[in-house]
Design an enzyme around this catalytic site. Structure first.
Site, PDB file in Angstrom:
ATOM      1  N   GLY A  14      91.270  98.277  76.968  1.00 51.08           N
ATOM      2  CA  GLY A  14      91.615  98.915  78.228  1.00 51.08           C
ATOM      3  C   GLY A  14      93.107  99.105  78.346  1.00 51.08           C
ATOM      4  O   GLY A  14      93.738  99.699  77.488  1.00 51.08           O
ATOM      5  N   THR A  62      96.770 100.524  79.699  1.00 50.07           N
ATOM      6  CA  THR A  62      97.236 101.901  79.869  1.00 50.07           C
ATOM      7  C   THR A  62      96.683 102.809  78.788  1.00 50.07           C
ATOM      8  O   THR A  62      96.230 103.920  79.059  1.00 50.07           O
ATOM      9  CB  THR A  62      98.770 101.943  79.853  1.00 50.07           C
ATOM     10  N   LYS A  80     112.729 108.169  87.971  1.00 50.64           N
ATOM     11  CA  LYS A  80     113.727 107.865  86.945  1.00 50.64           C
ATOM     12  C   LYS A  80     114.489 109.127  86.559  1.00 50.64           C
ATOM     13  O   LYS A  80     113.907 110.099  86.093  1.00 50.64           O
ATOM     14  CB  LYS A  80     113.017 107.272  85.721  1.00 50.64           C
TER      15      LYS A  80
END
Length: 519
Positions: free
Chosen positions: A12, A14, A81
């Site tokens: 699992g 990301t 960002k």
């Protein structure tokens, strides 16, 4: 004929859930040819939350999947960002002493017939310019200094006047993707893979600790550094980068903000240390911090003490966690009926936030090269060559940050600047860039992650410029260069004036997520 009807993803986090949601959207749209996607993850293994910064590519990926951008702020602690600020990399000094440079996302524009990179160097070699390039030649460092958002309050989802990435909690992002995947039909199985069954096609099935057997036409390995399918079961060799990228561990520890509710930085801070570097990222309710280091020069206890010293005055949220990193790549990411993604495929240390990007890129490229019939070799071989080339290019880009440093004050920095052997490609590029500024044709690859301007930001920030200046300078009147940079200064000032603070924008988006209707 379709290449497969069933797909099992092992792992699992990301990588796994990004693959599941992306492929469900890409392969599950035609009810006439349904593809069953099952994701198996162990409840015993937590996601590795090192990569809390992303490249701008994630915006289009999440848009494709159908994740509302506001949900990143409401459920994954997101901030925006503008780029990375490097401190102490050139000489080992601090920011107050001027030992810093920026790697923003925006691209230098052309003005008066030349790039602002050329105009800046024209003035600099004439003794008419003292400021670093990113303080005069591009926009986003001005937003970084002012802690401003790259998005305006009225910017549409996933769009802005300027490029941007995210800071986010990678574990919470995985949860957000998991919910979207399950909602769209991905079958979720919690269990630990105990056995991998092989056949002529590659992998026949995986058996879980509880005895359940899961067969499929195709398998995706998202099992992390253990690489259960590609590395262990199919025994695809691993090519280490450990002799050139020396950092092989990280210690991470989230901390509270010094001033809750205060200003949020819209950039990542990377500060060079004696045996590596520390990261410092502002999320909405906490900071993500960590120390990436070379175990050859620094013990885990020393690393934890260094990070604690950097975080002095900030309350830790939990205990520091040491992560062992396997830096390098498997020689083939796609073997028979198995594709490896993320850490299962390879890993470049997290300096330039390429971890999630490599998952995205691999998925998109794999769909481009997906053959009509199972077992086809030409597409697989081409895919593997492209991915290997990409990893090697990213290796060189990250290595550049270290090997052109002027630091010689610790064994770590002496090893990088005096012992590490550069690839033939990087040696050739550095030789070329001693004679000219970087340009697109130097890279000569359509799929390059970082363009000539990205390499230039590092070279100029580290004061590794052409030895004799630019050959174009004699043909550019200095007043033309002054006019070009004056135009940029107006754009910088307007961007700061129009942009909300990072805190203001995050609060707006968090509220939008809270008030959005739920299906």
């Amino acid at each position: 004929m379709i290449p497969f009807k069933s797909l099992v993803i092992v792992g699992g986090g990301t990588a796994g859930w990004l693959a599941a949601t992306y492929l469900q959207r890409a392969l599950g749209a035609n009810p006439a040819h349904p593809v069953s996607i099952t994701l198996i993850e162990s409840e015993d293994i937590s996601s590795i939350g090192v990569g809390e910064a992303t490249l701008p590519s994630l915006r289009q990926t999440l848009r494709t999947i159908g994740i509302p951008e506001a949900d990143l702020f409401g459920r994954a602690e997101a901030t925006l960002k503008n780029g990375i600020r490097f401190v102490g990399w050139r000489e080992g000094g601090d920011e107050a002493a001027g030992d810093r440079y920026d790697h923003p996302f925006d691209t230098p524009i052309a003005a008066e017939g030349y790039s602002t990179m050329t105009h800046w160097l024209n003035l600099k070699q004439r003794g008419l310019m003292q400021q670093p390039f990113t303080e005069v030649g591009v926009v986003q460092p001005a937003l970084m200094d002012a802690m401003r958002s790259p998005k305006l309050m009225a910017s549409p989802a996933y769009d802005a006047p300027i490029s941007y990435g995210y800071h986010l909690d990678a574990v919470l992002l995985a949860h957000l993707l998991r919910d979207a995947g399950i909602r769209n039909g991905v079958r979720h199985v919690v269990g630990t893979v105990e056995q991998v069954e092989l056949n002529e096609a590659g992998i026949a099935a995986v058996r879980l600790k509880d005895g359940a057997r899961h067969a499929a036409d195709f398998f995706i390995d998202c099992s992390g550094f253990s690489s259960l399918l590609l590395g262990k079961a199919l025994q695809v060799p691993f090519q280490s980068y450990g002799d050139t990228l020396l950092c092989d561990r990280a210690v991470a520890c989230p901390v509270e903000h010094e001033n809750p509710g205060g200003a949020l930085r819209s950039y990542t801070v990377s500060t060079a240390q004696k045996s590596g570097w520390t990261w410092d990222i502002d999320l909405q309710s906490r900071k993500g911090t960590g120390y990436v280091y070379a175990s050859r020069f620094c013990s885990d206890d020393e690393a934890a003490a260094t990070l604690a010293a950097c975080n002095a005055g900030r309350k830790a949220i939990g205990e520091p966690r040491v992560l062992r990193m396997r830096v390098g790549r498997h020689v083939r990411a796609w073997e028979k009926n198995c594709l490896a993604l993320g850490l299962s495929s390879g890993f470049i240390e997290p300096l330039e936030s390429t971890g999630i990007y490599l998952i995205e890129h691999a998925l998109q490229l794999w769909l481009d090269y997906l053959p009509v019939r199972p077992g086809a070799q030409a597409a697989r071989e081409c895919y593997n060559g492209l991915m290997a080339d990409l990893y090697d290019e990213l290796h060189d880009f990250v290595l550049l940050h270290y090997v052109i440093s002027q630091r010689r004050d610790t064994p770590f920095w002496r090893a990088y600047t005096e012992e590490v052997k550069l690839s033939d490609r990087l040696q050739a590029l550095l030789a070329l860039w001693r004679e000219k500024l970087p340009s697109a044709t130097d890279i000569n690859r359509h799929l390059s992650t970082f363009g000539a301007h990205n390499w230039f930001y590092i070279l100029s920030g580290m004061r590794h410029l052409p030895e004799h200046g630019s050959a174009q300078s004699p043909f550019i009147p200095p007043e033309h260069s002054r006019a070009a940079l004056a135009r940029i200064e107006k754009i910088r000032a307007a961007a700061v004036a129009q942009s909300p603070s990072m805190r203001e924008y995050a609060q707006k988006m968090h509220a939008a997520a809270a008030n959005a209707p739920r299906s």
